[in-house]
Motif scaffolding. Sequence first.
Motif, mmCIF file in Angstrom:
data_model
loop_
_atom_site.group_PDB
_atom_site.id
_atom_site.type_symbol
_atom_site.label_atom_id
_atom_site.label_comp_id
_atom_site.label_asym_id
_atom_site.label_seq_id
_atom_site.Cartn_x
_atom_site.Cartn_y
_atom_site.Cartn_z
ATOM 1 N N ALA A 195 -10.006 0.358 -4.322
ATOM 2 C CA ALA A 195 -9.039 0.900 -5.278
ATOM 3 C C ALA A 195 -8.854 -0.032 -6.471
ATOM 4 C CB ALA A 195 -7.697 1.131 -4.582
ATOM 5 N N GLU A 196 -8.610 0.536 -7.629
ATOM 6 C CA GLU A 196 -8.368 -0.257 -8.839
ATOM 7 C C GLU A 196 -6.984 -0.888 -8.829
ATOM 8 O OE1 GLU A 196 -9.092 2.191 -12.192
ATOM 9 O OE2 GLU A 196 -11.255 2.378 -11.807
ATOM 10 N N ARG A 197 -6.105 -0.359 -7.996
ATOM 11 C CA ARG A 197 -4.764 -0.926 -7.878
ATOM 12 C C ARG A 197 -4.377 -0.918 -6.413
ATOM 13 N NH1 ARG A 197 -1.269 3.151 -6.822
ATOM 14 N NH2 ARG A 197 -1.970 5.280 -7.288
ATOM 15 N N SER A 198 -3.299 -1.641 -6.102
ATOM 16 C CA SER A 198 -2.825 -1.687 -4.719
ATOM 17 C C SER A 198 -2.353 -0.305 -4.279
ATOM 18 C CB SER A 198 -1.677 -2.688 -4.602
ATOM 19 O OG SER A 198 -2.109 -3.978 -4.969
ATOM 20 N N LEU A 199 -2.731 0.085 -3.083
ATOM 21 C CA LEU A 199 -2.350 1.382 -2.559
ATOM 22 C C LEU A 199 -1.352 1.233 -1.420
ATOM 23 C CD1 LEU A 199 -5.751 3.318 -2.360
ATOM 24 C CD2 LEU A 199 -3.927 3.600 -4.041
ATOM 25 N N PRO A 200 -0.245 1.970 -1.466
ATOM 26 C CA PRO A 200 0.687 1.965 -0.333
ATOM 27 C C PRO A 200 0.037 2.607 0.889
ATOM 28 C CG PRO A 200 1.676 2.940 -2.303
ATOM 29 C CD PRO A 200 0.216 2.828 -2.566
ATOM 30 N N MET A 201 0.562 2.270 2.053
ATOM 31 C CA MET A 201 0.057 2.859 3.279
ATOM 32 C C MET A 201 0.138 4.379 3.233
ATOM 33 S SD MET A 201 -1.109 0.777 5.642
ATOM 34 C CE MET A 201 -0.855 1.718 7.131
ATOM 35 N N ALA A 202 1.215 4.901 2.640
ATOM 36 C CA ALA A 202 1.378 6.360 2.588
ATOM 37 C C ALA A 202 0.214 7.011 1.849
ATOM 38 C CB ALA A 202 2.700 6.712 1.905
ATOM 39 N N SER A 203 -0.240 6.370 0.773
ATOM 40 C CA SER A 203 -1.375 6.927 0.030
ATOM 41 C C SER A 203 -2.660 6.887 0.840
ATOM 42 C CB SER A 203 -1.571 6.153 -1.285
ATOM 43 O OG SER A 203 -0.530 6.416 -2.191
ATOM 44 N N LEU A 204 -2.851 5.799 1.587
ATOM 45 C CA LEU A 204 -4.059 5.690 2.405
ATOM 46 C C LEU A 204 -4.089 6.767 3.483
ATOM 47 C CD1 LEU A 204 -4.220 1.796 2.793
ATOM 48 C CD2 LEU A 204 -5.654 3.233 1.327
#
Length: 271
Positions: A195-204
């Motif tokens: 990912a280009e930015r940090s992803l929250p667990m919810a998004s994953l």
Amino acid sequence: MVGTLEKAGANPVAGKGQAAAPNSLWGTPVVAAFVSSARMERDCIRLLARTHPEVRAAAVLAGGRELLEQLRSGLNPQVLVLDALLPDMGILTLIQEIRALHLEPEPILLIAIPAPEQGAARRAVQAFGDCQLILKPFRMKELFDEIYLLGAGADEYRLYRARSCCRRLLRELRADPAMSGCDYIEQMLLYALTAERSLPMASLYQLVAQDNDTQESSITAAVSRLSQKMQRQGTPLYRELCQRCGLQPGAVLPNGKLLKALLECLQQEVQ
């Protein structure tokens, strides 16, 4: 590559409640054809190709003349692997015949040559011109890695390396490949890593649920079951991951901590 995990806070998803996929995790396979006079080598190539979806073996042939017939009949791989020592025709003649076919697109030629002495190596490089060379003996995995790099390019190859590292870590953890959580956690790690930015667990969870046409709760439960089973295996790596997260070696890693610790391991290996 960027890849960190955030705790879920504000609404992490884009658009109408949908998470935008950072990129494609599963590139198009590189199509290759192989020519080797050694039957055992051909058998090994076929065997590895069955478990190596990133490289598709369109043909595994015993000689140059058979290859030319196949090319004239429509075979056109991205990468063509040729043994330099073929009994039915000389390798330089074969290369000339392939070039004369004017295939479109023109395949990349990867020539497997016995490791020569320094002087002979210099002559080999000159003789094969713009062909790529790989020295024998080699491990089959090294050959397939080189094929993928040549056919897919450097960016796809970095993702390919990340997938390979991820699968190796899961094997070290004795993750059961028959459990759906094994596939889910691999996908979550690759999304987080690329990912280009940090992803929250919810998004994953949401991204992997979309990819697999299932519910996010099913992803959560499957990864949790996998973590519990890996904890029962008691591998040194699982205990090390617990220590990384400040837990006792015999603890069960919650999903978030498991992903965070594995992601750190992957980042160290693929930098």
